[in-house]
Scaffold this motif. Structure first.
Motif, PDB file in Angstrom:
ATOM      1  N   ASN A  56       0.915  -1.257   0.165  1.00  0.00           N
ATOM      2  CA  ASN A  56       0.139  -0.007   0.064  1.00  0.00           C
ATOM      3  C   ASN A  56       0.902   1.239  -0.158  1.00  0.00           C
ATOM      4  O   ASN A  56       1.444   1.617   1.119  1.00  0.00           O
ATOM      5  N   PHE A  58       0.106   4.328  -0.471  1.00  0.00           N
ATOM      6  CA  PHE A  58      -0.469   5.532   0.271  1.00  0.00           C
ATOM      7  C   PHE A  58       0.077   5.610   1.738  1.00  0.00           C
ATOM      8  O   PHE A  58       0.384   6.651   2.189  1.00  0.00           O
ATOM      9  N   GLN A  59       0.156   4.230   2.333  1.00  0.00           N
ATOM     10  CA  GLN A  59       0.309   3.986   3.742  1.00  0.00           C
ATOM     11  C   GLN A  59       1.882   4.069   4.021  1.00  0.00           C
ATOM     12  O   GLN A  59       2.366   4.673   4.970  1.00  0.00           O
ATOM     13  N   LYS A  61       4.752   5.170   2.130  1.00  0.00           N
ATOM     14  CA  LYS A  61       5.160   6.051   1.338  1.00  0.00           C
ATOM     15  C   LYS A  61       7.073   5.834   0.999  1.00  0.00           C
ATOM     16  O   LYS A  61       7.565   5.402   1.985  1.00  0.00           O
ATOM     17  N   GLU A  88       3.622   8.464  -3.007  1.00  0.00           N
ATOM     18  CA  GLU A  88       2.532   7.650  -2.353  1.00  0.00           C
ATOM     19  C   GLU A  88       1.541   7.032  -3.317  1.00  0.00           C
ATOM     20  O   GLU A  88       0.666   6.379  -2.947  1.00  0.00           O
ATOM     21  N   THR A  89       1.740   6.791  -4.657  1.00  0.00           N
ATOM     22  CA  THR A  89       1.219   6.068  -5.737  1.00  0.00           C
ATOM     23  C   THR A  89       2.266   5.366  -6.466  1.00  0.00           C
ATOM     24  O   THR A  89       3.225   5.792  -6.658  1.00  0.00           O
ATOM     25  N   ILE A 110      -5.434   3.187  -5.677  1.00  0.00           N
ATOM     26  CA  ILE A 110      -5.021   3.351  -4.274  1.00  0.00           C
ATOM     27  C   ILE A 110      -6.200   3.569  -3.366  1.00  0.00           C
ATOM     28  O   ILE A 110      -6.223   2.619  -1.975  1.00  0.00           O
ATOM     29  N   MET A 111      -7.458   4.016  -3.567  1.00  0.00           N
ATOM     30  CA  MET A 111      -8.623   4.108  -2.485  1.00  0.00           C
ATOM     31  C   MET A 111      -9.098   2.686  -2.430  1.00  0.00           C
ATOM     32  O   MET A 111      -9.983   2.509  -1.654  1.00  0.00           O
ATOM     33  N   ASN A 116      -7.423   2.218   3.339  1.00  0.00           N
ATOM     34  CA  ASN A 116      -7.424   3.403   2.469  1.00  0.00           C
ATOM     35  C   ASN A 116      -8.812   3.910   2.396  1.00  0.00           C
ATOM     36  O   ASN A 116      -9.466   4.984   1.747  1.00  0.00           O
ATOM     37  N   GLU A 117      -9.773   3.524   2.981  1.00  0.00           N
ATOM     38  CA  GLU A 117     -11.281   3.729   3.238  1.00  0.00           C
ATOM     39  C   GLU A 117     -11.590   5.069   3.338  1.00  0.00           C
ATOM     40  O   GLU A 117     -12.703   5.783   3.082  1.00  0.00           O
ATOM     41  N   VAL A 119      -9.456   7.828   2.763  1.00  0.00           N
ATOM     42  CA  VAL A 119      -8.404   8.552   1.862  1.00  0.00           C
ATOM     43  C   VAL A 119      -9.399   9.640   1.301  1.00  0.00           C
ATOM     44  O   VAL A 119     -10.112   9.203   0.371  1.00  0.00           O
ATOM     45  N   LEU A 122      -4.838  12.398  -2.428  1.00  0.00           N
ATOM     46  CA  LEU A 122      -3.686  11.615  -2.503  1.00  0.00           C
ATOM     47  C   LEU A 122      -3.061  12.416  -3.859  1.00  0.00           C
ATOM     48  O   LEU A 122      -3.614  13.022  -4.841  1.00  0.00           O
TER      49      LEU A 122
END
Length: 351
Positions: A56, A58-59, A61, A88-89, A110-111, A116-117, A119, A122
């Protein structure tokens, strides 16, 4: 002659040995995926996804640095990379008019990750070059779903080069360009590090191969763009990753790039080292990160220049001839390839 990589054509000047496959995925954890669209007489485009790791993003990075030599282009997410020094992606490369769809694909990817519910913002990272000399770029391809397919296709290990993915319809030095990659192994003190690079070549100038001029029959082609994505397992700060990204332009210059007013020259470098990964726990407050010192970093810089040059030339030697549609002129277009026989003769000569 079957298309071959530069090293298969003869000896080249190199001070640092390549990794096992001589590709960006030699850097542990990095994954690459392509979607290649060759349909009918007008569609010659695609997308290439680069993932710094398979989790992940986003989490967890990763630190990153961006360098711009000439900014005639669209690099989505650039200001936040420069401000925060992280990505982060996944990174998507595609054509100029598809950047918006690439952002949407990254948003969806990502979502959808567990965790990431909630988020609501980003920073999607998208690079582009203009493939309208071979592609009907005004058509809405690649679609968002096709961009997602490139991300889903990302794998470690061997990868395709040439007229694939985001390099399907690109042109370099008036010849068929595309996707190219290379890697280098660097020993600093008692530590072995790997770095790699992937390029999307679509620019002009006076082509040079291993320092020697290569005459192109077509008219001098100055404009165009290149995006270079560099990865390393070296623990580096975002400041030194920016410096590493800047060295990609040394390899670009070695190939004879014009660096013209109409060029978009972008380089992004990131570190996959787990010790510098910006996890949720580490982002909560004060944290100490390891960092290769300034005094020790020069071998990485030199290796990056070598790898960038070789990756660009691999994009040319691995590309195949293509007939498509010149969107600006509204008529069919054919782009030839670099002659491998001519390159082999050049590399076999001794001064």
């Amino acid at each position: 002659m079957q298309r071959q990589r530069l090293r298969e054509l003869g000896a080249i000047g190199s001070h640092y040995a390549p990794g096992p496959l001589n590709v960006i995925t030699d850097v542990a954890g990095v994954k690459v995926g392509h979607i290649t669209l060759i349909e009918g007489e007008r569609t010659r485009t695609g997308a290439t996804a680069i993932l710094p790791h398979g989790g992940n993003l986003f989490q967890d990075k990763v630190p990153a640095g961006l360098a711009v030599l000439n900014g005639y282009g669209k690099f989505a997410g650039s200001t936040q990379i420069m401000e925060l020094g992280e990505i982060e992606t996944p990174i998507l490369l595609t054509n100029t008019l598809a950047v918006g769809r690439a952002i949407e694909a990254i948003n969806r990817h990502i979502m959808a990750f567990p965790g990431n519910e909630r988020v609501v913002s980003l920073n999607a990272v998208v690079g582009e070059t203009n493939d309208s000399r071979l592609n009907d770029i005004r058509a809405p391809r690649p679609s968002v779903e096709e961009m997602l397919a490139a991300i889903d296709a990302a794998r470690s290990g061997p990868m395709a080069e040439g007229a694939v993915g985001a390099g399907t319809g690109t042109v370099a030095f008036g010849l068929k360009g595309g996707i190219g990659t290379s890697s280098r192994r660097v020993t600093i003190g008692k530590h072995d590090f790997m770095l790699g690079i992937l390029v999307q070549s679509n620019y002009g100038g006076h082509l040079r191969i291993d320092g020697r001029p290569y005459a192109v029959d077509s008219a001098h082609d100055r404009n165009g763009s290149i995006v270079m994505i560099a990865a390393t397992d070296t623990p580096l700060s975002d400041r030194n990753l920016t410096r590493l990204a800047e060295r990609c332009f040394g390899g670009l210059a070695r190939t004879g790039a014009a660096l013209s007013n109409g060029s978009g020259d972008y380089a992004l470098a990131f570190s996959t080292a787990e010790a510098v990964r910006r996890t949720p726990e580490r982002r909560k407050g004060l944290h100490a990160y390891p960092d290769l010192s300034n005094d020790a970093i020069s071998p990485l810089f030199e290796a990056m220049i070598e790898a960038a040059e070789e990756a660009i030339l691999n994009s040319l030697t691995m590309a195949t001839p293509m007939t498509g549609f010149n969107a600006a002129k509204g008529k069919p277009s054919t782009i030839d390839v670099l002659s491998l026989e001519a390159v082999r003769k050049m590399l076999s000569k001794t001064d």
